[in-house]
Design an enzyme around this catalytic site. Sequence first.
Site, mmCIF file in Angstrom:
data_model
loop_
_atom_site.group_PDB
_atom_site.id
_atom_site.type_symbol
_atom_site.label_atom_id
_atom_site.label_comp_id
_atom_site.label_asym_id
_atom_site.label_seq_id
_atom_site.Cartn_x
_atom_site.Cartn_y
_atom_site.Cartn_z
ATOM 1 N N GLU A 287 0.817 -1.216 0.000
ATOM 2 C CA GLU A 287 0.000 0.000 0.000
ATOM 3 C C GLU A 287 0.846 1.261 0.000
ATOM 4 O O GLU A 287 0.428 2.283 -0.567
ATOM 5 C CB GLU A 287 -0.944 -0.013 1.199
ATOM 6 N N ASP A 336 -22.654 0.064 11.244
ATOM 7 C CA ASP A 336 -21.760 -0.092 10.098
ATOM 8 C C ASP A 336 -22.303 0.534 8.821
ATOM 9 O O ASP A 336 -23.425 1.037 8.771
ATOM 10 C CB ASP A 336 -21.470 -1.579 9.871
#
Length: 540
Positions: A287, A336
């Site tokens: 990343e 969520d």
Amino acid sequence: MAYNDLREWIAALERAGELKRIKTEVDPILEIAEITDRVSKSRDKDGHCGGSALLFENPKGHNMPVLINQFGSERRMRMALEVASLDEVADRIRQFVDVKSPQGFLDKVKMLPMLAEMGKFFPKTVSTGPCKKNIHKDRIDLNHIPILKCWPQDAGRFITLPCVVTRDPKTGKRNVGMYRMQVYDGQTAGMHWQRQKIGAEHYREAIRAAATQPQSGTGHVGTGALARTGRADSARPAVDIMARTSGGSMLPEGDRPSGKMEVAVALGTDPAVTFSAIVPAPPDVEEYLIAGFLRQKSVELVKCETVDLEVPASSEIVLEGHVHLDELRSEGPFGDHTGFYSLADLYPVFHLTCVTHRNNPIYATTIVGKPPQEDAYMGKAVERIFLPLMKLTIPELVDINLPIEGVFHNLMIVSIRKSYPGQARKVMNAIWSLGQAMFTKCVIVVDEDVDVQDPGDVALKALNNIDPERDIQFTLGPVDSLDHASRLPNFGSKMGIDATRKWASEGFTRPWPDEILMDAKTKALVDSKWKALTKELGIE
């Protein structure tokens, strides 16, 4: 020029009129979340959602500003990646993907500029950085950070925008993921890396390694059949511990693996690093390298104080610690991005060993809930940017749409260049085998003449084109940990719909009707009269 840190990004947002400073005292417990939710769902005069990025300068009980909703609009997402259009990033990826092996000296010379450009994307380690201005190994306490409780039924306060750094115990490769962390107390937090995420795989590799330590009487085995037997024998403890712990998600009866896995958590990184932590990158692509590619400049890293990991030097706050291989604890519920609470489950526990931070640090966070929220714009950016990489595996893809209301793993609409019978079903199965796309609950495949970004066009063509019994298929496999409707946690069914035009070679022998379209001559005639007609019709 790349944003060197979160502060340069905040300054850019403010110059662009995209940031509001909130001086009123606001409580991190529920209040900041409610304000942000209202702002993220507000519309501007042009009808666009997202509101402004918010910097709460006076969070109740804390002397640390809170930044939220920084990515919460299409414009801010483009600003974060410093492009006028997200397709610019996709085009840059496409250029690298399309590079062919050089066939001669001249081809090699032509590749030199591209190779030089790629070289500047790789991360580099420096001796120190702003995040080392303050180092605390004693009297460390997560409660000093204005961590939010977002929704009434949340199990507590959650760190929601962390860049979690781990290292593969087998290969040594780093990973940066974004996994929420429930604060249990000042020194521990839940580490919610979902079962199929890379951080969880690093954790499982550590468990496997602990379970397969050489036993007395075990020696080297020769080649051929004996070598194969030796490999099987050495793998049996790993197979056993994975089965007894259900892939590390529960503690086994009897012997438990001992040991620790080191973890570092960077909070408040520059926008490219933060975004890179959520991208569905191939496991072998780091990343930090993706962030360098996005920002066109390498990410500077510093070594941690108490763990053998590296974090962005410009991070606002760094949490260092470890998880125990023989410890799980209930984590959740948590409101969520599905719009529902994800249920409590067992996850590893992060133990804090050191905190480093900049002078006067800023706490960057986010809220998820019923869309649209900040994460919706991050998800749409991933959709646009990584389409070229999907085409490497599925070359017939024309376009994809992950509708925001489908929360990115419930629905994917794809258009394809259909060339042979059954190709739509091949595409469905390819999507279900492609990294994080494996979680996609429903896949709709349409022909290339359907605009997948237009829900009306998709509904009209798809619903007219299908015979449900013939064109819908079901399969079983991994599902997202947040899917509360699946028959079992992390395992359930998925649906694919072949909404392409059916061919005779697929068993469809009836005539297929033409779509209703006006002829070009009549359209041109009406076009010539349209300006006058609009006045009479009162149409602008």
